[in-house]
Design a protein around this motif. Structure first.
Motif, short mmCIF file in Angstrom:
data_model
loop_
_atom_site.label_atom_id
_atom_site.label_comp_id
_atom_site.label_asym_id
_atom_site.label_seq_id
_atom_site.Cartn_x
_atom_site.Cartn_y
_atom_site.Cartn_z
N VAL A 338 46.10 46.16 44.43
CA VAL A 338 46.64 44.81 44.52
C VAL A 338 45.84 43.98 45.53
CG1 VAL A 338 48.66 43.40 45.04
CG2 VAL A 338 48.94 45.58 43.86
N VAL A 339 45.64 44.54 46.73
CA VAL A 339 44.91 43.83 47.78
C VAL A 339 43.46 43.59 47.36
CG1 VAL A 339 44.17 43.89 50.19
CG2 VAL A 339 46.42 44.77 49.57
N TYR A 340 42.85 44.59 46.73
CA TYR A 340 41.47 44.45 46.26
C TYR A 340 41.36 43.27 45.29
CZ TYR A 340 36.86 45.68 44.42
OH TYR A 340 35.53 45.64 44.06
N ALA A 341 42.29 43.17 44.35
CA ALA A 341 42.27 42.07 43.38
C ALA A 341 42.51 40.73 44.06
CB ALA A 341 43.31 42.31 42.29
N GLN A 342 43.40 40.70 45.05
CA GLN A 342 43.67 39.45 45.78
C GLN A 342 42.44 38.98 46.53
OE1 GLN A 342 47.08 40.57 48.11
NE2 GLN A 342 48.56 39.91 46.56
N GLU A 343 41.66 39.90 47.09
CA GLU A 343 40.46 39.52 47.81
C GLU A 343 39.28 39.28 46.85
OE1 GLU A 343 39.64 42.21 50.99
OE2 GLU A 343 41.56 41.82 51.99
N LEU A 344 39.36 39.84 45.66
CA LEU A 344 38.35 39.59 44.65
C LEU A 344 38.42 38.14 44.16
CD1 LEU A 344 36.13 40.94 42.85
CD2 LEU A 344 37.94 41.41 41.20
N VAL A 345 39.65 37.62 44.05
CA VAL A 345 39.86 36.23 43.63
C VAL A 345 40.71 35.54 44.69
CG1 VAL A 345 40.57 34.73 41.73
CG2 VAL A 345 39.83 37.06 41.24
N PRO A 346 40.13 35.09 45.80
CA PRO A 346 40.89 34.48 46.88
C PRO A 346 41.61 33.21 46.43
CG PRO A 346 38.65 34.99 47.58
CD PRO A 346 38.69 35.16 46.09
N MET A 352 46.99 37.26 40.98
CA MET A 352 46.39 38.60 41.07
C MET A 352 47.46 39.68 41.25
SD MET A 352 43.21 38.52 40.49
CE MET A 352 43.64 37.29 39.27
N SER A 353 48.51 39.36 42.01
CA SER A 353 49.61 40.32 42.13
C SER A 353 50.30 40.50 40.80
CB SER A 353 50.61 39.82 43.18
OG SER A 353 51.76 40.63 43.19
N GLY A 354 50.56 39.37 40.12
CA GLY A 354 51.20 39.44 38.81
C GLY A 354 50.35 40.18 37.80
N LEU A 355 49.03 39.97 37.89
CA LEU A 355 48.13 40.63 36.96
C LEU A 355 48.09 42.14 37.18
CD1 LEU A 355 45.95 40.42 34.72
CD2 LEU A 355 44.26 40.16 36.55
N THR A 356 47.89 42.55 38.44
CA THR A 356 47.73 43.98 38.73
C THR A 356 49.04 44.75 38.61
OG1 THR A 356 47.90 43.44 41.10
CG2 THR A 356 45.69 43.72 40.18
N VAL A 357 50.10 44.25 39.27
CA VAL A 357 51.39 44.94 39.21
C VAL A 357 51.99 44.78 37.82
CG1 VAL A 357 53.70 45.13 40.19
CG2 VAL A 357 51.76 44.60 41.67
N GLY A 358 51.90 43.56 37.27
CA GLY A 358 52.42 43.32 35.93
C GLY A 358 51.68 44.14 34.90
N LEU A 359 50.37 44.26 35.09
CA LEU A 359 49.58 45.07 34.17
C LEU A 359 49.98 46.53 34.25
CD1 LEU A 359 47.27 44.63 32.14
CD2 LEU A 359 45.68 45.25 33.95
N ALA A 360 50.32 46.98 35.46
CA ALA A 360 50.77 48.36 35.61
C ALA A 360 52.04 48.60 34.81
CB ALA A 360 51.01 48.68 37.09
N PHE A 361 52.99 47.63 34.89
CA PHE A 361 54.21 47.73 34.10
C PHE A 361 53.90 47.67 32.61
CE2 PHE A 361 56.51 46.15 37.98
CZ PHE A 361 57.33 47.25 38.11
N GLY A 362 53.00 46.74 32.25
CA GLY A 362 52.66 46.57 30.83
C GLY A 362 52.00 47.80 30.25
N MET A 363 51.05 48.35 30.99
CA MET A 363 50.39 49.57 30.54
C MET A 363 51.40 50.71 30.45
SD MET A 363 47.20 49.09 29.89
CE MET A 363 45.80 48.03 30.25
N LEU A 406 32.60 41.92 48.70
CA LEU A 406 33.70 40.96 48.55
C LEU A 406 33.70 39.95 49.68
CD1 LEU A 406 36.74 43.15 47.38
CD2 LEU A 406 35.11 41.88 46.00
N VAL A 407 33.47 40.44 50.90
CA VAL A 407 33.43 39.54 52.07
C VAL A 407 32.29 38.54 51.92
CG1 VAL A 407 33.08 39.41 54.56
CG2 VAL A 407 34.51 41.22 53.60
N MET A 408 31.14 39.00 51.47
CA MET A 408 29.98 38.12 51.29
C MET A 408 30.27 37.05 50.24
SD MET A 408 27.75 39.12 53.47
CE MET A 408 26.31 38.24 52.89
N TRP A 409 30.93 37.45 49.14
CA TRP A 409 31.28 36.47 48.10
C TRP A 409 32.24 35.42 48.62
CZ3 TRP A 409 32.36 40.17 43.34
CH2 TRP A 409 31.13 40.70 42.91
N GLN A 410 33.22 35.86 49.42
CA GLN A 410 34.19 34.92 49.98
C GLN A 410 33.51 33.90 50.88
OE1 GLN A 410 37.39 37.06 51.86
NE2 GLN A 410 37.87 38.24 50.02
#
Length: 414
Positions: A338-346, A352-363, A406-410
């Protein structure tokens, strides 16, 4: 820089860097209550199979309805809340779950059970992205730890499902679910308190925010790399969620069949797996803060492979030990993802939380119905042997950008 801006800056810095532990613990407790309500559904599977004569496919459909509603709605709620935060959606969501629990306790048929779990799934869909946003806002600099505190509440709630079955549902049957209206009511009260803090924090943040500057031109190479990384994350969540779904929803039947256990005895196996998964979830965040999120994701999935492969071939005692180890290792990457995805798309915390956690439920939802049908078709043992190979997908995590990247991209996109 003006004198006014100089005086405002320390307030903003303190709000951003201070970890608000009391809020983290309360939202974690609410996560526990929310997910313990949701955990009633798979916990009731053996009860419903006996009382209503439901097939494994029908049980899979119930899990599918619950998880699919929550998974589909989570990114939608998160995306909307990124644009317009909704503090009081938290108690409203748990009110929906309360209504679902009432319906579940009195449901006379398969269709009414489906309708009830849809209400519970909707409440969960509203809670998770906004709950994750609260954890992010209260995190300060310790985002991995904060997300772990938040997520460990949810995993602990899921771990309660076997105890719920053994202590409440087995003696009281389907109607025993009525007790969880009390749990839902407590959660609504606590989330009202959280919503008040959330609203005040938004007011402080909005007051201290800087004027908007002209947006920079996006780096197309970085954008493509982010999309690739998100696709890889989806595959990793798929592998973890399908395996967890197989164990939490159907391993109880496997244990009853192979080890000749009662329903109550078989729940011990699921409890150990989910409990150690909650412990792994908690430790994963601090370890990621220290050793890197990408590293923990890789280690979590690949180190589980030998354990999952040998699980179907061991005796009852060894299987408990293996389930404990698998739960700890595999779920240590849950909050980290979850944190990785949040930092991937600041800036897209809810999405990102909905995508990752929601995707976990969906899968997990898709896994529930697919695995239920597979068990009906080929049997329990072949299914458990097949799903044991899923964590091998973790090798794809080597393709994820490093934390330093990720830090460099941000920095480049600021």
């Amino acid at each position: 820089m003006s004198i006014a801006s100089i005086t405002k800056q320390p307030v903003k810095t303190q709000q951003e860097t201070k970890t608000v532990y009391n809020i983290l613990f309360i939202i974690s407790l609410c996560h526990l209550l929310n997910d313990s309500i949701q955990a009633i559904i798979p916990a009731m599977f053996p009860i419903l199979e006996g009382s209503m004569g439901l097939s494994f496919t029908q049980l899979g459909l119930i899990a599918f309805a619950l998880n699919m509603v929550s998974s589909v709605m989570q990114p939608v709620v998160g995306f909307y809340a990124d644009k317009k935060p909704m503090p009081y959606a938290l108690p409203i969501g748990l009110t929906s779950s309360l209504l679902g629990i009432l319906g579940l306790a009195f449901a006379p048929s398969f269709l009414t059970i489906l309708l009830s779990v849809i209400f519970i799934g909707l409440g969960s869909a509203i809670f998770h992205p906004e709950g994750s946003r609260v954890a992010y806002m209260a995190a300060g600099k310790r985002r991995g730890l904060a997300q772990s505190i938040y997520q460990v509440g949810g995993n602990s709630g899921q771990a309660l499902a076997p105890l719920i079955t053994a202590l409440i549902l087995v003696p009281l049957g389907q109607f025993g679910a009525i007790w969880f209206t009390i749990v839902a009511a407590i959660a609504v009260g606590l989330l009202t308190y959280i919503a008040i803090w959330y609203s005040r924090r938004l007011s402080i943040t909005n007051t201290a925010s800087k004027p908007k500057t002209e947006p920079k031109v996006k780096n197309e190479a970085i954008s493509k790399s982010i999309i690739t990384a998100l696709i890889i994350i989806i595959f990793l969540i798929f592998a973890r969620s399908w395996y967890v779904s197989a164990i939490s929803n159907f391993y109880t039947f496997y244990a009853i069949d192979k080890y000749h256990l009662t329903i109550a005895q078989s729940q011990v196996y699921i409890f150990i797996f989910l409990l150690m998964g909650a412990v792994g979830t908690f430790f994963g965040g601090p370890l990621a803060d220290k050793y890197g999120k990408r590293n923990i994701i890789i280690i979590s999935l690949l180190s589980a492979v030998p354990l999952t492969i040998i699980l179907p071939f061991v005796n009852a005692t060894v299987s408990i030990i293996l389930l404990a180890l698998i739960g700890f290792v595999l779920m240590s990457s849950f909050s980290v993802t979850v944190v990785y995805a949040q930092e991937l798309v600041p800036g897209k915390i809810g999405t990102m939380s909905g995508l990752t956690v929601g995707l976990a439920f969906g899968m997990g939802a898709i896994g529930s119905i697919a695995l239920g049908a597979m068990i009906d078709f080929v049997g329990l043992t072949p299914t458990m042997i097949t799903v044991a190979l899923l964590p091998i997908v973790g090798i794809l995590a080597f393709l994820l950008p490093t934390d330093h990247m990720l830090v460099m991209w941000q920095k480049e996109n600021k």
